[in-house]
Design a protein around this motif. Structure first.
Motif, PDB file in Angstrom:
ATOM      1  N   ASP A  46       0.852  -1.191   0.000  1.00  0.00           N
ATOM      2  CA  ASP A  46       0.000   0.000   0.000  1.00  0.00           C
ATOM      3  C   ASP A  46       0.888   1.242   0.000  1.00  0.00           C
ATOM      4  O   ASP A  46       1.285   1.739   1.057  1.00  0.00           O
ATOM      5  CB  ASP A  46      -0.921   0.005   1.224  1.00  0.00           C
ATOM      6  N   PRO A  47       1.196   1.766  -1.186  1.00  0.00           N
ATOM      7  CA  PRO A  47       2.099   2.924  -1.308  1.00  0.00           C
ATOM      8  C   PRO A  47       1.555   4.206  -0.690  1.00  0.00           C
ATOM      9  O   PRO A  47       2.295   5.181  -0.554  1.00  0.00           O
ATOM     10  CB  PRO A  47       2.263   3.095  -2.829  1.00  0.00           C
ATOM     11  N   LYS A  48       0.267   4.214  -0.320  1.00  0.00           N
ATOM     12  CA  LYS A  48      -0.336   5.424   0.236  1.00  0.00           C
ATOM     13  C   LYS A  48      -0.583   5.335   1.739  1.00  0.00           C
ATOM     14  O   LYS A  48      -1.212   6.222   2.316  1.00  0.00           O
ATOM     15  CB  LYS A  48      -1.658   5.723  -0.484  1.00  0.00           C
ATOM     16  N   ASP A  49      -0.113   4.276   2.362  1.00  0.00           N
ATOM     17  CA  ASP A  49      -0.289   4.134   3.813  1.00  0.00           C
ATOM     18  C   ASP A  49       0.680   5.091   4.502  1.00  0.00           C
ATOM     19  O   ASP A  49       1.874   4.824   4.615  1.00  0.00           O
ATOM     20  CB  ASP A  49      -0.013   2.681   4.238  1.00  0.00           C
ATOM     21  N   TYR A  50       0.135   6.205   4.997  1.00  0.00           N
ATOM     22  CA  TYR A  50       1.002   7.263   5.502  1.00  0.00           C
ATOM     23  C   TYR A  50       1.690   6.887   6.823  1.00  0.00           C
ATOM     24  O   TYR A  50       2.751   7.435   7.153  1.00  0.00           O
ATOM     25  CB  TYR A  50       0.228   8.576   5.658  1.00  0.00           C
ATOM     26  N   ILE A  51       1.111   5.954   7.570  1.00  0.00           N
ATOM     27  CA  ILE A  51       1.773   5.507   8.800  1.00  0.00           C
ATOM     28  C   ILE A  51       3.046   4.744   8.446  1.00  0.00           C
ATOM     29  O   ILE A  51       4.103   4.951   9.048  1.00  0.00           O
ATOM     30  CB  ILE A  51       0.819   4.639   9.639  1.00  0.00           C
ATOM     31  N   LYS A 106       6.428  12.146   1.097  1.00  0.00           N
ATOM     32  CA  LYS A 106       5.327  11.236   0.743  1.00  0.00           C
ATOM     33  C   LYS A 106       4.247  11.256   1.826  1.00  0.00           C
ATOM     34  O   LYS A 106       3.054  11.175   1.534  1.00  0.00           O
ATOM     35  CB  LYS A 106       5.862   9.812   0.570  1.00  0.00           C
ATOM     36  N   THR A 107       4.695  11.383   3.079  1.00  0.00           N
ATOM     37  CA  THR A 107       3.740  11.475   4.186  1.00  0.00           C
ATOM     38  C   THR A 107       2.907  12.746   4.060  1.00  0.00           C
ATOM     39  O   THR A 107       1.697  12.742   4.331  1.00  0.00           O
ATOM     40  CB  THR A 107       4.479  11.466   5.541  1.00  0.00           C
ATOM     41  N   ASP A 156      -2.803  12.336   7.209  1.00  0.00           N
ATOM     42  CA  ASP A 156      -3.854  13.182   7.768  1.00  0.00           C
ATOM     43  C   ASP A 156      -3.188  14.458   8.287  1.00  0.00           C
ATOM     44  O   ASP A 156      -1.967  14.640   8.168  1.00  0.00           O
ATOM     45  CB  ASP A 156      -4.626  12.448   8.870  1.00  0.00           C
ATOM     46  N   GLU A 157      -3.973  15.360   8.867  1.00  0.00           N
ATOM     47  CA  GLU A 157      -3.441  16.661   9.268  1.00  0.00           C
ATOM     48  C   GLU A 157      -2.320  16.538  10.296  1.00  0.00           C
ATOM     49  O   GLU A 157      -1.319  17.252  10.234  1.00  0.00           O
ATOM     50  CB  GLU A 157      -4.574  17.539   9.822  1.00  0.00           C
TER      51      GLU A 157
END
Length: 296
Positions: A245-250, A274-275, A280-281
């Protein structure tokens, strides 16, 4: 035909008796009447010794009976409510608070009963989770971990087709099961005890053995290495999680942190950026602060 009807009638009568025992036991649990709880359990055992709810009720009886609240005088403030004691100069001299103690003999009796139940009803997830909960309460982290691992292994055997109270089908998915396991992982992490990192690692590795694409376990595994300052080992599961999951910011934020701790500033900035894109904010705010610091 009459014989069949007679057999059905007997079975229905047995079910009725079991339900009566169960409701009676719960009634005495609510009133904390341990004498009558035991009386019901003994009668229940004579009537239907292999009833699944008998084992959970025996377990609840012994575990509840094991729990003792004692008043303790300490110099450190205990968890929960406490009374502050002052000296003649109005300075804090100590704290008076309650502490929960567990009678190990009663705990053991309860664990023996729930083990009997699990052996007869291996698909009963509530029995397994009840045992794990009790082990966590008495801070027996090694057996807590072993029981979680046993449950993970069995989830592969029964394909997560679990039952719950009264042997009713538990309508849950693999995702739900793994979320429960994640909660136990966090319980270990929240102790703040670094010695339990190996327990977290064992559980994460066991999950990944059967569910290799479970991102949360990949992250958990990486955290145990990050806290141990083994940054290259921490990056391995994180980079695998990023591919899933390339968009998992954690995951992205943890990769950035690993590179940051490792001293690789450019890679750290790359992943903090990328984060910024997917987080999220709160994550964006932290990433922005880190980028500013790294670019100084």
């Amino acid at each position: 035909m009459k014989k069949i009807l007679f057999l059905i009638a007997i079975l229905l009568t047995q079910v009725g008796f079991c339900q009566n025992f169960q409701s009676e036991f719960l009634k005495y649990c609510q009133s904390k009447d341990t004498l009558n709880q035991l009386k019901v359990l003994e009668e229940w055992k004579k009537s239907n010794p292999n009833d699944s709810e008998l084992f959970t009720s025996y377990f609840n009886y012994h575990f509840s009976k094991s729990r003792k609240e004692v008043i303790e005088l300490t110099t450190n403030q205990p968890n929960g409510q406490s009374l502050v004691l002052k000296d003649s100069l109005n300075k804090t001299a100590g704290f008076l608070g309650s502490k929960i103690h567990y009678d190990q003999k009663e705990v053991k009796k309860g664990l023996v009963k729930i083990d009997e139940g699990i052996k007869l009803y291996p698909n009963r997830l509530d029995m397994r989770f009840g045992k794990i909960y009790a082990l966590g309460q008495i801070l027996d982290w090694n057996n807590f971990t072993l029981e979680i691992i046993k449950t993970i292994k069995y989830s592969a055997t029964n394909k997560n087709n679990w039952t719950w109270t009264n042997n009713e089908t538990r309508n849950s998915t693999e995702k739900d099961f793994l979320l429960d396991i994640q909660t136990y992982q966090m319980q270990l992490y929240n102790t703040g005890n670094d010695e339990l990192l190996k327990n977290m690692r064992e559980i994460a590795n066991e999950v990944l053995k059967y569910y290799p694409n479970h991102i949360e376990s990949l992250s958990n595994l990486s955290i145990t290495y990050l806290l141990a300052k083994k940054y290259d080992k921490a990056l391995e599961p994180l980079l695998k999680a990023e591919k899933l999951d390339p968009k998992d910011y954690i995951v992205l934020s943890n990769i950035a942190q690993a590179y940051n701790l490792k001293g690789e500033k450019q890679n750290a900035i790359k992943y903090y950026e990328k984060t910024l894109e997917y987080g999220d904010e709160r994550a964006k705010k932290y990433a922005k602060q880190q980028i500013t610091e790294l670019k100084k």
